[in-house]
Motif scaffolding. Structure first.
Motif, PDB file in Angstrom:
ATOM      1  N   SER A 150       0.830  -1.205   0.000  1.00  0.00           N
ATOM      2  CA  SER A 150       0.000   0.000   0.000  1.00  0.00           C
ATOM      3  C   SER A 150       0.869   1.262   0.000  1.00  0.00           C
ATOM      4  N   GLY A 151       1.914   1.252   0.817  1.00  0.00           N
ATOM      5  CA  GLY A 151       2.817   2.400   0.888  1.00  0.00           C
ATOM      6  C   GLY A 151       3.599   2.612  -0.389  1.00  0.00           C
ATOM      7  N   VAL A 152       4.129   1.521  -0.946  1.00  0.00           N
ATOM      8  CA  VAL A 152       4.921   1.608  -2.179  1.00  0.00           C
ATOM      9  C   VAL A 152       4.085   2.198  -3.315  1.00  0.00           C
ATOM     10  N   THR A 153       2.816   1.812  -3.397  1.00  0.00           N
ATOM     11  CA  THR A 153       1.960   2.348  -4.464  1.00  0.00           C
ATOM     12  C   THR A 153       1.510   3.772  -4.152  1.00  0.00           C
ATOM     13  N   SER A 154       1.281   4.082  -2.887  1.00  0.00           N
ATOM     14  CA  SER A 154       0.802   5.426  -2.515  1.00  0.00           C
ATOM     15  C   SER A 154       1.845   6.519  -2.734  1.00  0.00           C
ATOM     16  N   ILE A 155       3.118   6.191  -2.533  1.00  0.00           N
ATOM     17  CA  ILE A 155       4.136   7.235  -2.706  1.00  0.00           C
ATOM     18  C   ILE A 155       4.320   7.620  -4.172  1.00  0.00           C
ATOM     19  N   LYS A 156       3.696   6.849  -5.082  1.00  0.00           N
ATOM     20  CA  LYS A 156       3.756   7.210  -6.500  1.00  0.00           C
ATOM     21  C   LYS A 156       2.666   8.218  -6.870  1.00  0.00           C
ATOM     22  N   ASP A 157       1.786   8.506  -5.931  1.00  0.00           N
ATOM     23  CA  ASP A 157       0.687   9.442  -6.171  1.00  0.00           C
ATOM     24  C   ASP A 157       1.228  10.870  -6.125  1.00  0.00           C
ATOM     25  N   ASP A 158       1.214  11.538  -7.277  1.00  0.00           N
ATOM     26  CA  ASP A 158       1.821  12.871  -7.375  1.00  0.00           C
ATOM     27  C   ASP A 158       1.050  13.935  -6.601  1.00  0.00           C
ATOM     28  N   LYS A 159      -0.223  13.661  -6.307  1.00  0.00           N
ATOM     29  CA  LYS A 159      -0.987  14.627  -5.517  1.00  0.00           C
ATOM     30  C   LYS A 159      -0.547  14.573  -4.055  1.00  0.00           C
ATOM     31  N   LEU A 160      -0.301  13.366  -3.569  1.00  0.00           N
ATOM     32  CA  LEU A 160       0.166  13.205  -2.186  1.00  0.00           C
ATOM     33  C   LEU A 160       1.630  13.603  -2.034  1.00  0.00           C
ATOM     34  N   PHE A 161       2.427  13.211  -3.031  1.00  0.00           N
ATOM     35  CA  PHE A 161       3.873  13.454  -2.973  1.00  0.00           C
ATOM     36  C   PHE A 161       4.338  14.125  -4.267  1.00  0.00           C
ATOM     37  N   PRO A 162       4.065  15.429  -4.431  1.00  0.00           N
ATOM     38  CA  PRO A 162       4.479  16.112  -5.664  1.00  0.00           C
ATOM     39  C   PRO A 162       5.988  16.020  -5.882  1.00  0.00           C
ATOM     40  N   ALA A 163       6.356  15.718  -7.122  1.00  0.00           N
ATOM     41  CA  ALA A 163       7.761  15.446  -7.450  1.00  0.00           C
ATOM     42  C   ALA A 163       8.696  16.601  -7.122  1.00  0.00           C
ATOM     43  N   HIS A 164       8.220  17.855  -7.205  1.00  0.00           N
ATOM     44  CA  HIS A 164       9.105  18.995  -6.933  1.00  0.00           C
ATOM     45  C   HIS A 164       9.457  19.092  -5.442  1.00  0.00           C
ATOM     46  N   LYS A 165       8.638  18.453  -4.594  1.00  0.00           N
ATOM     47  CA  LYS A 165       8.930  18.443  -3.159  1.00  0.00           C
ATOM     48  C   LYS A 165       9.548  17.129  -2.709  1.00  0.00           C
ATOM     49  N   PHE A 166       9.178  16.058  -3.400  1.00  0.00           N
ATOM     50  CA  PHE A 166       9.630  14.720  -3.004  1.00  0.00           C
ATOM     51  C   PHE A 166      10.238  13.988  -4.199  1.00  0.00           C
ATOM     52  N   PRO A 167      11.536  14.170  -4.459  1.00  0.00           N
ATOM     53  CA  PRO A 167      12.171  13.435  -5.566  1.00  0.00           C
ATOM     54  C   PRO A 167      11.963  11.928  -5.368  1.00  0.00           C
ATOM     55  N   LYS A 168      11.593  11.235  -6.457  1.00  0.00           N
ATOM     56  CA  LYS A 168      11.166   9.835  -6.347  1.00  0.00           C
ATOM     57  C   LYS A 168      12.227   8.912  -5.728  1.00  0.00           C
ATOM     58  N   ALA A 169      13.476   9.112  -6.101  1.00  0.00           N
ATOM     59  CA  ALA A 169      14.528   8.220  -5.586  1.00  0.00           C
ATOM     60  C   ALA A 169      14.675   8.341  -4.072  1.00  0.00           C
ATOM     61  N   SER A 170      14.742   9.583  -3.562  1.00  0.00           N
ATOM     62  CA  SER A 170      14.901   9.749  -2.118  1.00  0.00           C
ATOM     63  C   SER A 170      13.617   9.389  -1.375  1.00  0.00           C
ATOM     64  N   LEU A 171      12.470   9.554  -2.024  1.00  0.00           N
ATOM     65  CA  LEU A 171      11.187   9.182  -1.428  1.00  0.00           C
ATOM     66  C   LEU A 171      11.129   7.677  -1.172  1.00  0.00           C
ATOM     67  N   MET A 172      11.608   6.899  -2.147  1.00  0.00           N
ATOM     68  CA  MET A 172      11.612   5.443  -1.988  1.00  0.00           C
ATOM     69  C   MET A 172      12.595   5.028  -0.893  1.00  0.00           C
ATOM     70  N   ASP A 173      13.729   5.705  -0.822  1.00  0.00           N
ATOM     71  CA  ASP A 173      14.700   5.434   0.252  1.00  0.00           C
ATOM     72  C   ASP A 173      14.083   5.713   1.627  1.00  0.00           C
ATOM     73  N   ASP A 174      13.400   6.850   1.719  1.00  0.00           N
ATOM     74  CA  ASP A 174      12.773   7.225   2.991  1.00  0.00           C
ATOM     75  C   ASP A 174      11.701   6.214   3.395  1.00  0.00           C
ATOM     76  N   TYR A 175      10.914   5.775   2.402  1.00  0.00           N
ATOM     77  CA  TYR A 175       9.842   4.825   2.715  1.00  0.00           C
ATOM     78  C   TYR A 175      10.406   3.465   3.133  1.00  0.00           C
ATOM     79  N   LEU A 176      11.455   3.033   2.455  1.00  0.00           N
ATOM     80  CA  LEU A 176      12.064   1.747   2.780  1.00  0.00           C
ATOM     81  C   LEU A 176      12.649   1.772   4.196  1.00  0.00           C
ATOM     82  N   GLU A 177      13.298   2.884   4.543  1.00  0.00           N
ATOM     83  CA  GLU A 177      13.839   3.022   5.898  1.00  0.00           C
ATOM     84  C   GLU A 177      12.698   3.024   6.922  1.00  0.00           C
ATOM     85  N   TYR A 178      11.624   3.735   6.616  1.00  0.00           N
ATOM     86  CA  TYR A 178      10.455   3.807   7.496  1.00  0.00           C
ATOM     87  C   TYR A 178       9.884   2.402   7.740  1.00  0.00           C
TER      88      TYR A 178
END
Length: 201
Positions: A150-178
């Motif tokens: 659920s988390g892996v798919t949700s972080i791809k939602d650009d409305k929740l995590f706009p790319a200009h604020k949350f670069p995709k690579a670091s977002l995935m790193d943050d989620y994996l650590e979480y």
């Protein structure tokens, strides 16, 4: 030629979006006529479906190969993430959004296949981590595996995590650590901290 069209189209769809790229764009990029593409793929929908299935098979095989290496489960998750990000072009948000909006049947089919693959992979990963003493014993495995998907798919939602604020690579790193910090034992935390530290060097 069929494989070359598939390869080029997949690359263009991932970089520019499934709706944005036309058959003319692909033909021009390859220096061939549109008619040549239509001799191999009846229409754009068929080509989109072939591209998503081919990409899924590539990622799926790669994940199987990583799992077969028998690394410790924490390292395994980081290797899978690295591999998937490479093949999905850092998971730009536009292609996923366009696939969902304009090709909903293909999107649903791929999401179901992704869910089944990730469930199997994540459950094995968690069980192995518990056996090795690096994940906590009292984990509710079906819950953790589903919440991870659920988390892996949700972080791809650009409305929740706009790319200009949350670069995709670091977002995935943050989620994996979480995810991992919630399930590791003190022993597992040492491994996790070591991996994070080496990734930042």
């Amino acid at each position: 030629m069929r494989e070359k069209i598939l390869e080029t189209a997949t690359d263009m769809f991932l970089n520019l979006g499934f709706k944005s790229v036309t058959m003319d764009d692909i033909a021009t990029h390859m220096g061939i006529s549109k008619k040549t593409i239509y001799t191999h793929y009846e229409n754009k929908t068929q080509l989109v479906k072939a591209c998503t299935q081919n990409l899924f098979c590539t990622v799926s095989k790669g994940i199987d190969q990583i799992c077969a290496l028998e690394q410790n489960p924490i390292e395994e998750l980081y290797e899978i993430k690295k591999f998937a990000m490479y093949h999905l072009k850092d998971e730009k948000s536009s292609p996923q959004y366009q696939l969902q909006k304009y090709y909903p049947k293909i999107y649903d089919e791929m999401r179901n296949r992704q869910y089944n693959l990730m469930q199997e992979c994540t459950i094995q990963n968690i069980k192995k981590g518990i056996e090795l003493g690096i994940y906590r014993e009292n984990l509710n495995v079906p819950f953790i595996s589903r919440i991870y998907f659920s988390g892996v798919t949700s972080i791809k939602d650009d409305k929740l995590f706009p790319a200009h604020k949350f670069p995709k690579a670091s977002l995935m790193d943050d989620y994996l650590e979480y995810h991992l910090r919630g399930i590791v034992t003190p022993e597992g935390r040492k491994i996790l901290n070591s991996i994070i530290h080496s990734n930042h060097e």
